[in-house]
Motif scaffolding. Structure first.
Motif, PDB file in Angstrom:
ATOM      1  N   HIS A  79       0.822  -1.207   0.000  1.00 42.21           N
ATOM      2  CA  HIS A  79       0.000   0.000   0.000  1.00 42.21           C
ATOM      3  C   HIS A  79       0.862   1.264   0.000  1.00 42.21           C
ATOM      4  O   HIS A  79       2.014   1.255   0.448  1.00 42.21           O
ATOM      5  N   GLU A  81       0.796   3.967   1.740  1.00 40.93           N
ATOM      6  CA  GLU A  81       1.254   4.451   3.046  1.00 40.93           C
ATOM      7  C   GLU A  81       2.460   3.648   3.531  1.00 40.93           C
ATOM      8  O   GLU A  81       3.426   4.215   4.063  1.00 40.93           O
ATOM      9  N   CYS A 107      -6.321   1.848   4.921  1.00 36.98           N
ATOM     10  CA  CYS A 107      -6.942   0.602   5.380  1.00 36.98           C
ATOM     11  C   CYS A 107      -6.480   0.325   6.818  1.00 36.98           C
ATOM     12  O   CYS A 107      -5.599   1.005   7.333  1.00 36.98           O
ATOM     13  N   CYS A 110      -2.707  -0.372   7.216  1.00 33.23           N
ATOM     14  CA  CYS A 110      -1.898   0.847   7.127  1.00 33.23           C
ATOM     15  C   CYS A 110      -2.096   1.704   8.372  1.00 33.23           C
ATOM     16  O   CYS A 110      -1.143   2.345   8.838  1.00 33.23           O
TER      17      CYS A 110
END
Ligand SMILES: O=c1[nH]c(=O)n([C@H]2C[C@H](O)[C@@H](COP(=O)(O)O)O2)cc1CO
Ligand SMILES: [Zn+2]
Length: 156
Positions: A79, A81, A107, A110
């Motif tokens: 992801h 992040e 999410c 993260c």
């Protein structure tokens, strides 16, 4: 003497546009996410976008979803992040209290990672998964860990 320019973009806009620029690198055909981490002195610490792990070429990668977890992109993609944190070359102590600008609400995985990296604030653009189980868990984690979050709108 001419007066100073007054129509400069805000810091929020600047960092969010950096996150958007990062998202434009994503090869995910469905959702492109960008993240930009800025410290309390308005310095960019790092940027990232959702992509495949190094060595797993994002051009050949099958970007689909499938019932078979082995063939579902979600199980392979890093992801935005997480990439922004992993791309950071400095000391994690300097990330304490920093703000992460994300084009999509993080999410729950993260969210945990951001908390643990010392991020103090999440600024997001889109929250298209608002109300889903994952999204609720994510907000629960941020709330309970004292990480604030707010949405921004860009003027153009
Ligand atoms: O916090 C996030 N950060 C992030 O990079 N992503 C990425 C993972 C996937 O590549 C894509 C989500 O794909 P989709 O919307 O098709 O489920 O966005 C998704 C989220 C949250 O959903
Ligand atoms: Zn995530």
């Amino acid at each position: 003497m001419p007066g100073k320019r007054t129509d400069v973009i805000s810091w929020d806009e600047f960092f969010m546009k950096a996150a958007i620029a990062a998202s434009l690198r994503s090869k995910d055909p469905n959702t492109q996410v960008g993240a930009c981490i800025a410290d309390t002195n308005h310095r960019i610490l790092s940027v990232g976008y959702n992509g495949t792990p190094r060595g797993l070429g994002d051009d050949e990668f099958p970007w689909g979803t499938a019932d078979d977890p082995l063939h579902d992109k979600h199980n392979y993609v890093i992801h935005a992040e997480a990439n922004a944190i992993l791309n950071y070359r400095g000391s994690l102590k300097d990330m304490t209290g920093a703000t992460v600008y994300v084009t999509l609400f993080p999410c729950h995985e993260c969210a945990k990672t951001l908390v643990q990296a010392g991020i103090g604030e999440v600024v997001y653009l889109d929250d298209k998964y608002d109300g889903t189980e994952d999204n609720l868990i994510s907000k629960n984690i941020l709330d309970r860990c004292g990480v604030s979050y707010r949405q921004v709108e860009l003027s153009e």
